[in-house]
Design an enzyme around this catalytic site. Structure first.
Site: not given
Ligand code: URA
Length: 209
Positions: A104, A108, A200, A203
């Site tokens: 991502r 943007t 995330d 992560d």
């Molecule tokens: N990707 C993720 O890992 N967590 C989110 O909340 C959105 C996208």
């Protein structure tokens, strides 16, 4: 419009609560993502075709059933999708694995493709795309486009947590692709994280934060 199947089995819901907890460490988080992937795969493969065969048991001849027809491929979207691979392979060990890398863009929030390696015979397989989080839907939409370019006829998408915005976008872009998810959460925040979500996923799986 393809259906979205919310898998609310108690075992899945329990494990998702543990995933959401910010105090759950990477080792446990990784194991839970894999276990939820396995439980969801059980449901997402419910429609695999069967054929009847005859087998000799120690007692008699039995007419019994085995899986027939097309084979499966799983395609995790890198990197968080990797966390679901071990779990799905524990149920379907003969499946092939493709990889699609999308990240991502931080400003943007749009997906950028950096890797695509799919099995050579992917058009002969039913494909299940894996990503624990369906947020804006951008990565899932692009990954499915890349797989459709390879003439795959049957594609399913499996995520653990979806945002309503992402689910709607995915269903609009690919109305032929059934979506399996275990929780439909409230919304996206202004950083495009799912609320309440689990943070995330990449992560937390790989301990990079
Ligand atoms: N990707 C993720 O890992 N967590 C989110 O909340 C959105 C996208």
């Amino acid at each position: 419009m393809a259906k979205a199947l919310i898998m609310d089995h108690p075992l899945i819901q329990h494990k998702i609560s543990l995933l959401r907890d910010k105090n759950t460490g990477s080792k446990e988080f990784r194991e839970l993502v894999s276990e939820v992937g396995m439980l969801m795969c059980y449901e997402a493969t419910r429609d695999l075709p069967l054929k009847e065969v005859e087998i000799e048991t120690p007692i008699a001849t039995a007419k019994t059933k085995v899986i027939s027809g097309r084979k499966l491929a799983f395609v995790p979207i890198l990197r968080a999708g990797l966390g679901m691979v071990e779990g799905v392979l524990s149920l379907v060990p003969a499946a092939k694995i493709g990889h699609i890398g999308l990240y991502r863009d931080e400003t943007t929030h749009m997906p950028v493709e950096y890797y695509c390696k799919l099995p050579a015979d992917i058009e002969e397989r039913d494909v299940i795309v894996l990503d624990p989080m369906l947020a804006t839907g951008g990565s899932a939409i692009d990954a499915i486009k890349m797989i459709k370019k390879r003439n795959v006829k049957s594609i399913k998408f499996m995520c653990i947590i979806a945002a309503p915005e992402g689910l709607e976008a995915l269903q609009k872009a690919h109305p032929d692709v059934p979506v399996y998810c275990a929780s439909l959460d409230q919304r996206l925040d202004d950083q495009k994280y799912i609320v309440p979500g689990l943070g995330d996923a990449g992560d937390r799986i790989f301990g990079t934060k």
